[in-house]
Enzyme design. Structure first.
Site, PDB file in Angstrom:
ATOM      1  N   SER A 177       0.790  -1.226   0.000  1.00 54.23           N
ATOM      2  CA  SER A 177       0.000   0.000   0.000  1.00 54.23           C
ATOM      3  C   SER A 177       0.825   1.281   0.000  1.00 54.23           C
ATOM      4  CB  SER A 177      -0.966  -0.005   1.178  1.00 54.23           C
ATOM      5  OG  SER A 177      -0.255  -0.037   2.391  1.00 54.23           O
ATOM      6  N   HIS A 205      -5.467  -3.691  -2.086  1.00 54.75           N
ATOM      7  CA  HIS A 205      -5.319  -2.710  -3.166  1.00 54.75           C
ATOM      8  C   HIS A 205      -5.415  -3.324  -4.548  1.00 54.75           C
ATOM      9  CE1 HIS A 205      -4.311   0.850  -0.797  1.00 54.75           C
ATOM     10  NE2 HIS A 205      -3.815  -0.028   0.067  1.00 54.75           N
ATOM     11  N   LYS A 236     -11.796   0.076  -1.391  1.00 48.64           N
ATOM     12  CA  LYS A 236     -10.792   0.796  -2.190  1.00 48.64           C
ATOM     13  C   LYS A 236     -11.275   0.881  -3.638  1.00 48.64           C
ATOM     14  CE  LYS A 236      -7.442   0.449   1.316  1.00 48.64           C
ATOM     15  NZ  LYS A 236      -6.675  -0.404   2.184  1.00 48.64           N
TER      16      LYS A 236
HETATM   17  C1  LIG Z   1      -6.533  -0.277   3.616  1.00 53.24           C
HETATM   18  C2  LIG Z   1      -5.937  -1.582   3.958  1.00 53.24           C
HETATM   19  C3  LIG Z   1      -6.536  -2.415   4.902  1.00 53.24           C
HETATM   20  C4  LIG Z   1      -7.709  -1.953   5.715  1.00 53.24           C
HETATM   21  O1  LIG Z   1      -8.872  -1.896   4.991  1.00 53.24           O
HETATM   22  P1  LIG Z   1     -10.065  -0.942   5.475  1.00 53.24           P
HETATM   23  O2  LIG Z   1     -11.254  -1.475   4.797  1.00 53.24           O
HETATM   24  O3  LIG Z   1      -9.709   0.438   5.062  1.00 53.24           O
HETATM   25  O4  LIG Z   1     -10.137  -1.082   6.971  1.00 53.24           O
HETATM   26  C5  LIG Z   1      -5.982  -3.653   5.105  1.00 53.24           C
HETATM   27  N1  LIG Z   1      -4.883  -4.058   4.438  1.00 53.24           N
HETATM   28  C6  LIG Z   1      -4.268  -3.270   3.552  1.00 53.24           C
HETATM   29  C7  LIG Z   1      -3.060  -3.765   2.841  1.00 53.24           C
HETATM   30  C8  LIG Z   1      -4.763  -1.998   3.289  1.00 53.24           C
HETATM   31  O5  LIG Z   1      -4.141  -1.189   2.441  1.00 53.24           O
END
Ligand SMILES: *Cc1c(COP(=O)(O)O)cnc(C)c1O
Length: 394
Positions: A177, A205, A236
């Site tokens: 990320s 992602h 996302k």
């Molecule tokens: C954003 C993210 C999460 C968390 O997801 P949310 O739905 O925003 O709580 C978990 N793992 C990774 C790699 C992320 O980038």
């Protein structure tokens, strides 16, 4: 009461504040009363404000109301939850899926169930905070290896006595990320098989943008069958909210029985669940293909522009383009320069990234125009020339 703590955060440049956005998420947002180009969201396909998702959410509110009433295990499982899970399982070609209230809840709630005191977890140093917290909650032995250093990982696998551990897990993100790079999953799957380890893959992602129809990185590398459990987010690229686990039926059943964020938290509301279903449908259509094409053409344009102003080594394989500047102060100044140039891309600092690697994280959307991306390159180019002129200590 906490003045000292706050002051020390401010002194080290690590103080964070919330900023108010007055519009829907999109390539442009109104921030503090001013229109800005947004390079800061994970809304890669622009689905967070797509008419089809909005419509689905509105319809669900009219049909099913606003709240889900209780935890899934009490009275909270609706037909929308069940359908969404079937659709996710079908999309990924897995036996079953289970939705969670967020990616954070999923990682903490899954890893703590799959891994226990008798197990070993091998985790990439750049894995997301929710993975790190899940590892802690599991009480397993946790060993951290350098980012994508599979030689180090192999040494750890070799050194760990198979008999001592009930199971050995390799836990990793597929698309990291903050780096925007990809874990080479074929290599990882080979390693796991050689040593009888299991892979837990966080596709937060990658879902929606990588692989055929956005099935993620495991699909891109063709290793779906070699991953024990896949986790992904609906928040996302899918533009909604929540997350899921997908894998064998027995794992999903165990999670239903043991996962605390699932058992002790109210289920996702109808509007969100309906929007997720609409998003999952949309990414598999021709429109989904077109959005991914536009996204990747934008990524190539921005990566090329950044290369021209001296930022080498940005792969441009993914929509996350890290412009690593080093010291915290330099990242803050670059964010400020971008802000003044009408571009919102905040500085990413420790503890989100390691010390000395503060950066601007640019995330690209399918809906950015070529002019938007060229503006980013132009402002960053000016910033780099200005800071070179100001001397190497900056
Ligand atoms: C954003 C993210 C999460 C968390 O997801 P949310 O739905 O925003 O709580 C978990 N793992 C990774 C790699 C992320 O980038």
């Amino acid at each position: 009461m906490f003045e000292q703590e706050i002051q020390s955060l401010q002194a080290s440049g690590l103080y964070r504040r919330l900023r108010e956005v007055e519009t829907a998420q999109g390539p442009r947002i109104i921030l503090n009363g001013r229109e800005m180009i947004s390079m800061a969201s994970n809304n890669y396909l622009g689905l967070a404000n797509h008419p089809k998702l909005r419509q689905a959410a509105c319809y669900a509110v009219n049909q099913y109301g606003t709240g889900s009433g209780a935890s899934r295990l009490l009275s909270g499982t609706s037909v929308l939850h069940t359908r969404l899970e079937e659709e996710i399982a079908g999309f990924l070609g897995e036996e079953a899926a289970l939705i969670f209230n967020s990616g954070y809840a999923a990682n903490t709630g899954i890893i703590s169930v799959l891994c226990g005191r008798e197990d070993l977890i091998l985790s990439d140093v750049l894995n997301h905070a929710s993975i790190a917290d899940g590892c802690r909650l599991s009480r397993a032995d946790v060993r951290i290896h350098k980012h994508l250093d599979y030689d180090m990982l192999e040494k750890r696998l070799k050194a760990s006595d198979k008999k001592r551990y009930k199971r050995r897990w390799i836990v990793t993100e597929s698309l990291f990320s903050m780096e925007g790079d990809l874990a080479p999953l074929s290599e990882l799957a080979d390693l796991a098989e050689r040593y009888g380890a299991h892979i837990y893959l966080d596709e937060a992602h990658a879902i929606g943008i990588l692989g055929d129809k956005g099935r993620g990185s495991a699909s891109l590398f063709g290793v779906e069958d070699r991953i024990t459990l896949r986790m992904g987010t609906l928040s996302k690229a899918l533009g909604s909210f929540g997350a899921f686990a997908a894998g064998d039926r027995d794992i999903i059943d165990l999670l239903i029985n043991r996962s605390r964020p699932l058992i002790y938290s109210t289920a996702l509301p109808p509007s969100v669940t309906a929007a997720s279903r609409a998003a999952l449908e949309l990414v598999q259509t021709a429109e989904g293909d077109q959005l991914r094409e536009r996204l990747f053409s934008n990524i190539r344009r921005l990566a090329q522009g950044l290369k021209c102003i001296g930022f080498e080594g940005i792969s441009g394989q993914t929509p996350i383009l890290p412009v690593v500047l080093g010291p915290v102060r330099k990242a803050i100044e670059a964010a400020q320069a971008l802000y003044e140039g009408g571009i919102f891309a905040p500085a990413i600092r420790p503890p989100t990234v390691p010390r000395g690697q503060s950066r601007i994280r640019l995330s690209v959307m399918a809906q950015h125009t070529p002019e938007d991306l060229d503006a980013v390159v132009s402002v960053l180019g000016q910033f780099v020339r200005g800071s070179l002129a100001a001397g190497p200590n900056l």
